[in-house]
Design a protein around this motif. Structure first.
Motif, PDB file in Angstrom:
ATOM      1  N   THR A  57     -35.390   7.640  -0.683  1.00 37.28           N
ATOM      2  CA  THR A  57     -35.536   6.614   0.347  1.00 37.28           C
ATOM      3  C   THR A  57     -34.413   5.590   0.252  1.00 37.28           C
ATOM      4  OG1 THR A  57     -37.942   6.845   0.416  1.00 37.28           O
ATOM      5  CG2 THR A  57     -37.030   4.774   1.203  1.00 37.28           C
ATOM      6  N   LEU A  58     -34.148   5.117  -0.949  1.00 36.56           N
ATOM      7  CA  LEU A  58     -33.103   4.120  -1.152  1.00 36.56           C
ATOM      8  C   LEU A  58     -31.740   4.649  -0.717  1.00 36.56           C
ATOM      9  CD1 LEU A  58     -31.981   1.460  -2.299  1.00 36.56           C
ATOM     10  CD2 LEU A  58     -31.802   2.617  -4.516  1.00 36.56           C
ATOM     11  N   LEU A  59     -31.379   5.831  -1.155  1.00 35.32           N
ATOM     12  CA  LEU A  59     -30.055   6.364  -0.857  1.00 35.32           C
ATOM     13  C   LEU A  59     -29.885   6.617   0.644  1.00 35.32           C
ATOM     14  CD1 LEU A  59     -29.570   8.809  -3.856  1.00 35.32           C
ATOM     15  CD2 LEU A  59     -28.627   6.500  -3.564  1.00 35.32           C
ATOM     16  N   ARG A  60     -30.964   6.976   1.329  1.00 36.96           N
ATOM     17  CA  ARG A  60     -30.881   7.146   2.778  1.00 36.96           C
ATOM     18  C   ARG A  60     -30.626   5.806   3.470  1.00 36.96           C
ATOM     19  NH1 ARG A  60     -35.503   9.014   3.472  1.00 36.96           N
ATOM     20  NH2 ARG A  60     -36.551   7.203   4.366  1.00 36.96           N
ATOM     21  N   GLU A 112     -29.551   4.076 -10.476  1.00 33.32           N
ATOM     22  CA  GLU A 112     -29.007   3.278 -11.571  1.00 33.32           C
ATOM     23  C   GLU A 112     -27.815   2.446 -11.116  1.00 33.32           C
ATOM     24  OE1 GLU A 112     -29.685   6.479 -11.662  1.00 33.32           O
ATOM     25  OE2 GLU A 112     -31.480   6.421 -12.940  1.00 33.32           O
ATOM     26  N   VAL A 113     -26.917   3.052 -10.336  1.00 31.02           N
ATOM     27  CA  VAL A 113     -25.734   2.331  -9.857  1.00 31.02           C
ATOM     28  C   VAL A 113     -26.149   1.212  -8.901  1.00 31.02           C
ATOM     29  CG1 VAL A 113     -23.593   2.521  -8.535  1.00 31.02           C
ATOM     30  CG2 VAL A 113     -24.231   4.322 -10.152  1.00 31.02           C
ATOM     31  N   LEU A 127     -39.538  -0.620 -11.308  1.00 30.04           N
ATOM     32  CA  LEU A 127     -39.636   0.407 -10.280  1.00 30.04           C
ATOM     33  C   LEU A 127     -41.108   0.780 -10.076  1.00 30.04           C
ATOM     34  CD1 LEU A 127     -36.684   2.699 -11.398  1.00 30.04           C
ATOM     35  CD2 LEU A 127     -36.676   0.989  -9.567  1.00 30.04           C
ATOM     36  N   ALA A 128     -41.365   1.591  -9.028  1.00 25.81           N
ATOM     37  CA  ALA A 128     -42.738   1.942  -8.688  1.00 25.81           C
ATOM     38  C   ALA A 128     -43.464   2.615  -9.842  1.00 25.81           C
ATOM     39  CB  ALA A 128     -42.746   2.847  -7.456  1.00 25.81           C
ATOM     40  N   GLU A 129     -42.776   3.489 -10.564  1.00 21.92           N
ATOM     41  CA  GLU A 129     -43.449   4.222 -11.632  1.00 21.92           C
ATOM     42  C   GLU A 129     -43.610   3.375 -12.902  1.00 21.92           C
ATOM     43  OE1 GLU A 129     -39.056   5.162 -12.231  1.00 21.92           O
ATOM     44  OE2 GLU A 129     -40.454   4.812 -10.582  1.00 21.92           O
ATOM     45  N   GLU A 130     -43.110   2.136 -12.882  1.00 23.03           N
ATOM     46  CA  GLU A 130     -43.180   1.296 -14.075  1.00 23.03           C
ATOM     47  C   GLU A 130     -44.267   0.226 -14.006  1.00 23.03           C
ATOM     48  OE1 GLU A 130     -38.487   1.357 -15.438  1.00 23.03           O
ATOM     49  OE2 GLU A 130     -39.113  -0.053 -13.877  1.00 23.03           O
TER      50      GLU A 130
END
Length: 377
Positions: free
Chosen positions: A34-37, A60-61, A359-362
């Motif tokens: 989603t982010l990269l899109r 990460e970048v 992040l969501a999984e954290e």
């Protein structure tokens, strides 16, 4: 804007996607996509060039190169958009309208919107209760209107038959007048299954108005003529009365009997008596608005469910949460992660200059976080 993590069944209950995410790797892959899109869509914008979105090919970048930002960081761009009509500054595309925030959590801001989504109700007949704030425009003619008004306008236009009141009943910029007219149309239609309003206080105001003015409203239905003292133009009044379809003495008699009976019982469960098919009242009642919930429920009765189907805010991406369990209390919302990239700041670190961002999984069950959005809007 804060989010309390209520449940993490399969680590993905609070995420809404087209496919299930059964483990942390799935969640990370989906949210990264989603982010990269979003970044790819906006590489040629001024903000995209400033942070070199074209060179970012991993989560990460992104987290290393792009700092946390807030409205103040975008205000100069928005001012250029409003005053000069400049494009491709913070997002790609044409601005459909500017949404002023409500100011409930901070000073009101002006936010560009590049689309006007519609609501979709599963119920066949809906009564909407809201005030359509008077629209203005920028000097270049772009509308400035509250997001909920833009959404409701597009929603009703898409299917007028699903709503008890015509679109003209919502283009009234005085709250009490708007609610009066909307209630008259609602009373005309005993098949109403759902009542929707942005906030619980508006629903409570509507029921108090209904109790105060029911005799006048019933008379309006009996004659097919709205009362003269309403703060609307003659042209508006004519259109609305035509939509009422003339006098309806039978419905007026039925309503009068219901109100007289309810009056003897202090109007408890009035809504279900007026609309026997009523199933839900959809209005936000969380946080500071929870004060109004028991007051609204008094007028609904046990047969009607009070809940909020969505969580939305002009400050964020518009609509960003869906209530998949309407009978759950307190309300819980599943985040829409296919169009928005979410990050989370623990409430204890919100005021920190360099807060820890998760992040969501954290995230952890039972913790409260401030939400960070990355979105095309």
């Amino acid at each position: 804007m804060y989010l309390s993590i209520l449940d993490l069944t399969n680590r993905s209950l609070f995420l809404v996607t087209k496919r299930s995410c059964s483990n942390r790797l799935d969640i990370l892959t989906m949210t990264s996509s989603t982010l990269l899109r979003i970044l790819s869509d906006n590489t040629e914008t001024e903000v995209g060039k400033r942070w070199d979105f074209a060179s970012i090919h991993s989560l990460e970048v992104f987290r290393r190169n792009v700092p946390l930002t807030c409205y103040d960081d975008y205000q100069p761009y928005i001012e250029r958009m409003v005053e000069k009509g400049e494009k491709n500054l913070i997002a790609r595309g044409e601005v459909v309208f500017y949404a002023p925030t409500s100011g409930t959590t901070s000073k009101s801001k002006l936010l560009p919107r590049f689309s006007a989504p519609t609501l979709k109700f599963s119920t066949k007949k809906n009564l909407l209760l809201l005030c359509w704030h008077k629209d203005t425009t920028t000097s270049l003619g772009v509308p400035i209107t509250p997001a909920n008004c833009a959404v409701i306008g597009a929603t009703i236009d898409a299917d007028q038959s699903a709503y008890a009141a015509p679109i003209e009943a919502y283009k009234i910029d005085d709250l009490i007048t708007a609610l009066y007219v909307q209630l008259v149309f609602g009373l005309l239609d005993p098949s109403v299954e759902n009542i929707w309003s942005p906030f619980c206080p508006t629903v409570l105001t509507a029921f108090k108005l209904l109790i105060e003015e029911w005799k006048q409203m019933v008379d309006n239905i009996r004659t097919g003529v709205l009362k003269q003292s309403l703060r609307i133009t003659d042209a508006q009044k004519k259109v609305l009365e035509e939509s009422m379809g003339g006098s309806n003495p039978q419905r007026a008699d039925d309503l009068e009997a219901i109100f007289n009976q309810s009056n003897s019982e202090n109007f408890e469960a009035l809504a279900f008596r007026l609309w026997p098919k009523l199933v839900t009242v959809d209005a936000l009642g969380s946080g500071p608005l929870s004060f109004y919930v028991p007051k609204v429920k008094y007028y609904l009765g046990k047969e009607v469910c009070l809940f909020s189907s969505v969580y939305a805010a002009s400050e964020g991406p518009g609509l960003f949460g869906i209530n998949k369990e309407p009978f759950r209390h307190p309300s819980a919302y599943s985040l829409l992660t296919e169009k928005v990239f979410f990050e989370f700041i623990p409430i204890a670190e919100v005021e920190s200059e360099n807060p820890k961002v998760y992040l969501a999984e954290e995230v952890k069950k039972g913790e409260v976080y401030e939400i960070v959005f990355t979105t095309n809007e």
